[in-house]
Design a protein around this motif. Sequence first.
Motif, PDB file in Angstrom:
ATOM      1  N   ASP A 111      -6.013   1.471   0.657  1.00  0.00           N
ATOM      2  CA  ASP A 111      -5.194   2.639   0.299  1.00  0.00           C
ATOM      3  C   ASP A 111      -5.928   3.482  -0.730  1.00  0.00           C
ATOM      4  OD1 ASP A 111      -4.563   1.826  -2.457  1.00  0.00           O
ATOM      5  OD2 ASP A 111      -3.338   0.265  -1.540  1.00  0.00           O
ATOM      6  N   PHE A 120      -7.392  -4.725   0.494  1.00  0.00           N
ATOM      7  CA  PHE A 120      -7.109  -6.149   0.713  1.00  0.00           C
ATOM      8  C   PHE A 120      -7.769  -6.566   2.025  1.00  0.00           C
ATOM      9  CE2 PHE A 120      -3.944  -5.016  -2.337  1.00  0.00           C
ATOM     10  CZ  PHE A 120      -3.720  -6.173  -3.065  1.00  0.00           C
ATOM     11  N   LYS A 149       3.992   1.383  -0.988  1.00  0.00           N
ATOM     12  CA  LYS A 149       4.783   1.352  -2.228  1.00  0.00           C
ATOM     13  C   LYS A 149       3.993   1.936  -3.399  1.00  0.00           C
ATOM     14  CE  LYS A 149       5.894  -2.858  -3.564  1.00  0.00           C
ATOM     15  NZ  LYS A 149       6.409  -4.215  -3.313  1.00  0.00           N
ATOM     16  N   LEU A 160       6.504 -11.441  -5.140  1.00  0.00           N
ATOM     17  CA  LEU A 160       6.205 -12.613  -4.304  1.00  0.00           C
ATOM     18  C   LEU A 160       5.406 -12.267  -3.042  1.00  0.00           C
ATOM     19  CD1 LEU A 160       9.669 -14.416  -4.493  1.00  0.00           C
ATOM     20  CD2 LEU A 160       7.558 -15.068  -5.631  1.00  0.00           C
ATOM     21  N   ALA A 193       0.711  -6.569 -11.772  1.00  0.00           N
ATOM     22  CA  ALA A 193      -0.239  -5.850 -12.620  1.00  0.00           C
ATOM     23  C   ALA A 193       0.535  -4.855 -13.478  1.00  0.00           C
ATOM     24  CB  ALA A 193      -1.259  -5.133 -11.756  1.00  0.00           C
ATOM     25  N   ASP A 194       1.570  -4.259 -12.895  1.00  0.00           N
ATOM     26  CA  ASP A 194       2.361  -3.261 -13.618  1.00  0.00           C
ATOM     27  C   ASP A 194       3.836  -3.568 -13.346  1.00  0.00           C
ATOM     28  OD1 ASP A 194       3.688  -1.034 -14.504  1.00  0.00           O
ATOM     29  OD2 ASP A 194       2.210   0.397 -13.729  1.00  0.00           O
ATOM     30  N   GLY A 229      -5.183   1.594  -7.472  1.00  0.00           N
ATOM     31  CA  GLY A 229      -6.096   0.449  -7.614  1.00  0.00           C
ATOM     32  C   GLY A 229      -5.498  -0.585  -8.565  1.00  0.00           C
ATOM     33  N   THR A 258       9.259  -7.696  -5.538  1.00  0.00           N
ATOM     34  CA  THR A 258       9.777  -9.005  -5.966  1.00  0.00           C
ATOM     35  C   THR A 258       8.698  -9.809  -6.693  1.00  0.00           C
ATOM     36  OG1 THR A 258       9.055 -10.045  -3.912  1.00  0.00           O
ATOM     37  CG2 THR A 258      11.285  -9.151  -3.945  1.00  0.00           C
ATOM     38  N   ALA A 305       0.842  -1.196   0.000  1.00  0.00           N
ATOM     39  CA  ALA A 305       0.000   0.000   0.000  1.00  0.00           C
ATOM     40  C   ALA A 305       0.883   1.254   0.000  1.00  0.00           C
ATOM     41  CB  ALA A 305      -0.928  -0.021   1.204  1.00  0.00           C
ATOM     42  N   VAL A 333      -3.298 -11.486  -8.878  1.00  0.00           N
ATOM     43  CA  VAL A 333      -2.203 -10.827  -8.153  1.00  0.00           C
ATOM     44  C   VAL A 333      -1.617 -11.666  -7.024  1.00  0.00           C
ATOM     45  CG1 VAL A 333      -2.708  -8.416  -8.723  1.00  0.00           C
ATOM     46  CG2 VAL A 333      -3.842  -9.494  -6.762  1.00  0.00           C
TER      47      VAL A 333
END
Length: 379
Positions: free
Chosen positions: A312, A372, A287, A345, A332-333, A316, A343, A285, A325
């Motif tokens: 957050d 989440f 990041k 992960l 996603a990006d 989105g 990472t 969130a 995800v």
Amino acid sequence: MAKLRGSKLDAAIRALQDELAGGPRAEIPAELELLGGLVHTREERAKTKEEPERELLSALADGAAVIGKLGLVRVANAAFEALAPGGRAAGLSLLEITRSGELAEAVRRALEGHPRRLEVDTPATRRVWLAHLAPLLRGEVLLLLRDVTDAKRAEAIRRDFVANASHELRTPVAAIRGAAETLLAGALADPEGARHFVGMIARQAERLSQLTQDLLDLSRIESGQWTISLARVELAPLAQGVLDLHADRAAEKGLQLARDVADGLAARADARALEQVLVNLVDNAVKYTPAGGRVIVGGARADQGVVVTVADTGPGIDRHHLARVFERFYRADPGRSRDQGGTGLGLAIVKHLVQAQGGEVGVESGASGSRFWVRLPAS
Ligand code: ADP
């Protein structure tokens, strides 16, 4: 039949009709008894021939069938019958049962005496089978079918994982090597340039260390080495601890961190695992949320337990990425994730840890950011 004289045959049919109609039991002529006896013994003989085969086949866990000279199943075990339409394989061809032309052709060749071991997809069942075809002495064929769908899937996942992990490790290693070579080739003499390249080495080394840590965590969780012990975990102090860990980074980015967890709310969880889950979610969130945004850790009672949320006001996640995800290395990006030292992960670790605690995890996302949620049993 030809030996039965007309009158005797009539009497026999009448007796049979009476018998079927439930009428008075007429005397059954000797010829008919003889005929019945013959049919009976033929059936008996067929049975006594198939019984040991049937017993043998039913002892096998794989699908097993004996295919007759004409290419039709003569006898099969339950695992094989389950593949056939209507659950009955006897009398059907392999094409009718599996709709696999390849398997039907292999059976034809095996009936000509050529043993074969092959892997086939069966469109009818959408599964992958390892088929063994062994010609038998009396001109028939024994077919064994082992369902290898799950093993194939696991193998493909493992192969993908190794390829992805190698790729992820190679990138920072190449960057470190490049920076070190540039320094050795003369950049060391220029203090400004040297600082730049040493900074690059430090960042990439940090990325490598994060990646190896995540890989180790994931493998420890998946192999069951990360022991989970469930106990009462107070959520408010746990959430506060995780937010405190991120306070400096949030302040640097101009993000507001908040907590909305009722005092006294507790889950039945593993404190260390749940902390790791929240760290990964809050880390993401922070990041992905741009300056001026907000990250809120919430907690509330739900039907059967408690739900902890991390919401957050970031960009989105597009709807078509949402379901994926939590997969290892799925981003996603990808560009944004790597720029931020991701990472790929973090969410896979979250999913495993939540499931190991008997919980569920999910994400909702819209234009106003991501949310989440983790559902756990109440304490
Ligand atoms: P990463 O290390 O790339 O963040 P994760 O497994 O933690 O890997 O997350 C997978 C992907 O999910 C991320 O690459 C990102 O695209 C997306 N994602 C996760 N959390 C958020 C969030 N809070 N806001 C937007 N995207 C997110």
